[in-house]
Design a protein around this motif. Structure first.
Motif, short mmCIF file in Angstrom:
data_model
loop_
_atom_site.label_atom_id
_atom_site.label_comp_id
_atom_site.label_asym_id
_atom_site.label_seq_id
_atom_site.Cartn_x
_atom_site.Cartn_y
_atom_site.Cartn_z
N LEU A 200 55.38 97.74 20.35
CA LEU A 200 54.64 97.56 19.12
C LEU A 200 55.15 98.48 18.01
N LYS A 201 54.92 98.08 16.76
CA LYS A 201 55.34 98.88 15.62
C LYS A 201 54.22 99.83 15.21
N PRO A 202 54.50 101.12 15.08
CA PRO A 202 53.46 102.07 14.66
C PRO A 202 53.12 101.92 13.18
N HIS A 203 51.87 102.21 12.86
CA HIS A 203 51.40 102.27 11.47
C HIS A 203 51.62 100.97 10.70
N MET A 204 51.49 99.85 11.41
CA MET A 204 51.59 98.55 10.74
C MET A 204 50.25 98.18 10.11
#
Length: 548
Positions: A200-204
């Motif tokens: 997963l991408k952080p701070h999306m």
């Protein structure tokens, strides 16, 4: 001295000639052997269930023909190279050993790594590209060798060689450097955390009150590992249903459960560890290397009946590798060259991809992307397309099930047993939550599906998965919550799923919440321990605790 120079020239030319012959003959042999294997495999293909993911025979057939033609053309070129005075021999003599192997080794690597058997979809595509390149070169060398000779003398050819050399040096040097520094990068948390097991991408941007995903990319608030002020903590593990595709953060059942629990236990937490597209084997790895460090009291294993038994993404052929503290799932095919040397085994490959992901986040911030632009995670499709998707994953309901389904059930039980061990070893309670499939709940969709497939209802048993999973839970002493009856009762009041998508709506998440709340509330206030067995919520209507 002149004789010595002449001798060296003759030896060098002889080496160049025979090296070229060996490379061309090896390409011809590869094409012939591979084409024979592919055509035999395609001819032996038989009808199979959707679970078996039957090969695209037409594509394999054309690939076999391409390789056959490339093998014939390359063999012919090799024979002409051995014949004195031919343009093909001059073409090879004009090259150098360095040039031959500079281009020959990458092509050999691609052909061997992406050999399409055992079958894998993207391998077939890459094998097609490599085969077309091999056939194109062989035909040009056979019919237009002068064109290839002139091509080597233009600037574009020299630029191509320089680019290839730089790329190879970058790959080798970068891979060695990153492998050497891997432990340091992991210990420093260089990529968002000391252990980030999901992709997963952080701070999306996330729809809802949190605004952004946390530093690990989960659709949840930032959570501390320490338990000191927290009296009750639950982990919600699952796929996109748990993640909450199609709804906001505050509408997910994990957020709703936490909100309700905090009315009687203000420090209660329900952590959302849902990862879209993941399956039980990957979720078990997530729990083992990451989730259990939060010392939960309860682990909710949210099992979506619709696709957690049939695993067409091949999770059992995938193994996690850890690069700089992040876990990545890479697939295996049985081809040992691929399974040891393919790009998804390179540390450099995963670092570059991660940097690209972080770069896209910075770009979005530079564009001042608002949270309102966050993706709901729902794919638009027609009703017909949705029925076709159902057809690819409904073999689990066949009363007379194929052998492939029985094998998948065996693997499912093994993974669930792994969940039980991982949770109980840390003194926590495992709750198996059975989230129903859309086709099990929606009678109209079920009728459309049967009509589209031209099947009689008697061939299907749409309650079979729940019965088997509840039997497993009772035998293993694992509390199992079957939400199917409650979902069927509630579906007339409001749609629990999107019309052409399997994901839960806001009403669906509320139904899961109401089905789980009473049990979690009992555990959170310490009134009793969970009793092993099957629990069937009466309805999706909320049940509030009695005031002491």
């Amino acid at each position: 001295m002149r004789l010595s120079r002449c001798s060296r020239t003759v030896v060098r030319q002889s080496c160049v000639l025979w090296s070229g012959v060996v490379l061309i003959a090896a390409a011809a042999l590869y094409g012939a052997v591979t084409a024979a294997d592919l055509l035999w495999y395609a001819s032996a293909a038989r009808p199979a269930t959707a679970l078996a993911d039957p090969p695209r025979v037409q594509k394999l057939f054309w690939l076999g023909l391409l390789l056959s033609a490339a093998a014939v053309a390359a063999a012919w070129v090799a024979l002409l190279v051995l014949k004195a005075g031919t343009p093909q021999q001059r073409l090879v003599r004009e090259s150098s050993l360095a040039t031959q192997w500079l281009w020959g080794l990458p092509m050999t690597y691609m052909l061997l790594v992406y050999y399409p058997l055992p079958l894998h979809a993207h391998h077939t595509e890459k094998a097609l590209l490599a085969s077309i390149a091999l056939l194109t070169w062989s035909l040009l060398a056979l019919m237009r060798p002068h064109a290839l000779s002139s091509l080597k003398r233009i600037r574009l050819s020299a630029a191509g060689r320089i680019l290839l050399i730089n790329a190879l040096v970058f790959i080798v040097a970068g891979e060695l450097t990153l492998r050497t520094m891997d432990s340091t990068l992991a210990s420093q948390g260089f990529f968002g955390g000391k252990q980030t097991p999901a992709h997963l991408k952080p701070h999306m941007a996330v729809l809802g009150s949190i605004g952004r995903s946390n530093s690990q990319g989960f659709r949840d608030r930032e959570r501390a590992v320490e338990r000191s002020p927290i009296r009750f903590r639950a982990l919600a593990v699952g796929d996109s249903q748990t993640y909450g595709a199609g709804v906001t953060y505050d509408e997910t059942f994990s957020a709703l459960l936490e909100s309700r629990l905090r009315e009687t236990e203000p420090t209660a937490e329900v952590l959302n560890l849902g990862v879209p597209g993941w399956e039980p084997p990957e979720e078990l790895h997530l729990l083992q290397v990451y989730g259990m460090q939060f010392q939960p009291d309860v682990v909710l294993m949210n099992f979506y009946v619709g696709n957690d038994i049939i695993r067409r993404r091949g999770a059992y052929w995938e193994q996690p590798i850890v690069v700089a503290g992040q876990s990545y799932y890479v697939h295996a095919t049985g081809n040992r060259i691929h399974d040891l040397l393919s790009p998804d085994r390179w540390f450099l490959y995963h670092h570059v991809n991660y940097v690209i992901r972080l770069g896209s986040l910075s770009f979005n911030r530079w564009r001042r992307t608002s949270v309102q632009e966050a993706d709901h995670g729902i794919t638009l499709r027609t009703r017909q397309g949705y029925l076709q998707e159902l057809d690819e994953r409904t073999d689990i309901y066949l009363a007379d099930e194929p052998e492939e389904i029985r094998l998948q059930w065996d693997k499912t039980r093994q993974i669930l047993a792994g969940f039980k061990r991982a949770v109980e070893e840390r003194g926590a309670t495992l709750i198996l939550v059975l989230v129903p499939d859309h086709v099990q709940v929606d009678r109209r969709l079920r009728e459309e599906f049967l009509a589209a497939r031209a099947e009689t209802p008697g061939r299907f048993d749409f309650e079979l998965p729940q019965r088997r999973l509840k039997q497993w839970g009772q035998a293993q002493g694992v509390t199992t919550v079957d939400l199917l009856p409650a979902f069927r009762d509630a579906t007339l009041e409001a749609p629990l799923y999107f019309e052409t998508d399997l994901h839960l709506t806001v009403a669906g998440h509320r139904c899961v919440t109401n089905g789980l709340w009473s049990l979690l509330h009992t555990l959170s206030v310490g009134k009793a321990q969970a009793v092993a067995g099957s629990l069937v919520p009466d309805s999706c209507r909320p049940v509030w605790p009695k005031t002491p």
